[in-house]
Design a protein around this motif. Structure first.
Motif: not given
Lengths: 109, 189
Positions: A83-84, A86-87, A89-90, A92-93, B65-66, B69, B164
């Motif tokens: 999961l981390e 994927e997070v 990836g989020v 990165r913006v 993109y977002l 995800y 999380q």
């Protein structure tokens, strides 16, 4: 002109009118529903080559979490690690949709 | 006597007027500074529209993109984990509620983005050369709509972090149970 010929012309005209009407209605719905703003297949909004390559690489790398199987501390540890990724990836913006893009300074007003 | 009364009246009047002028001058200076230069909007109309079109394009890319995800995190992680927990009789109310909140937040993000893009499209269709003030008012509206999209993004990130954290707490709880079971097994031996 024969009657059959006239009917054929009328049929052609009616078919064209029906096609134009239905296309117009479809485009109106497409625009008004907001789908046009989510559609990236329109000109000027197509994904870049880099984006396509990145997405294909991601598909190969990621193995997802299954909904079947046991649940233990180790399984949850593995889940959190995936999961981390994927997070990350989020994240990165940086600052998506920030105020800066439409500020007076940016627009030169 | 009449000289003194009249003079007093005149003096009071002059004092009041001068006070009013002194108080209003700084305010007018402040308003003058805050007033936007609409002539600038009119002169640079095409340039501004060009920048807005770039913003529109970039925002579209970021949304996709977002969005991809968020979709993946919700469907391939959060939902699957909850299903697995239910299967193992370990379902957690907090995690299930979190899943629902995340789904709602994601839907709202899409809705807000569409509204923002519609506003931006209307703004781009306006004539900023002839109606700069109206254009600027519309721009302010679009800024607010963009801020709503930003709020949605922050909300989703907070929900993911909360998820999380809850999974981390469950992991510790399960780790503790496993350790207790292992100790009991050794004790029996």
């Amino acid at each position: 002109m024969t009657k059959g010929g006239k009917n054929l012309i009328i049929l052609g005209v009616v078919a064209i009118l029906v096609a134009c009407t239905t296309t117009g209605v479809a485009l109106a719905i497409y625009h008004n529903s907001g789908d046009i703003y989510l559609d990236r297949s329109r000109p000027g909004f197509l994904p870049d080559e880099e984006e396509i390559e990145e997405r294909e690489e991601q598909k190969e790398e990621n193995s997802e979490f299954s909904e079947k199987g046991e649940v233990s501390a180790e399984v949850l540890e593995e889940y959190l690690e995936k999961l981390e990724d994927e997070v990350d990836g989020v994240r990165r913006v940086s600052e998506p949709f920030s105020d800066e893009a439409l500020s007076n300074e940016r627009l030169g007003i | 006597m009449w000289y003194n009364k009249d003079m007093k009246k005149i003096a009071v009047f002059v004092l009041l007027v001068s006070l009013c002028i002194q108080v209003s001058l700084p305010f007018s200076a402040v308003f003058a500074e805050e007033r936007t230069d609409f002539s600038g909007v009119s002169e640079r109309c095409e340039e501004i529209k060009g920048i807005l079109k770039n913003v529109q394009r970039e925002d579209s890319k970021i949304r996709v993109y977002l969005g991809s995800y968020y979709e993946k995190i919700l469907t391939k992680y959060v939902t699957r984990l909850n299903l697995r927990l239910v299967e193992n009789n370990l379902s957690q109310t907090g995690l299930i509620e979190g899943q629902a909140e995340l789904a709602t937040a994601r839907a709202k993000f899409v809705e807000d983005f569409v509204k923002y893009q519609q506003g931006l499209e209307e703004l781009l269709a306006m004539n900023c050369k002839d109606e700069p003030e109206k254009f600027y008012q519309e721009l302010e509206k679009v800024r607010e709509e963009r801020a709503e999209v930003r709020k949605g993004v922050v909300e989703i990130e907070n929900l993911i972090t909360k998820h999380q954290k809850m999974v981390g707490e469950l992991r510790i709880k399960l780790g503790g149970k496993n350790a207790t079971k292992a100790n009991e097994a050794e004790g029996e031996k």
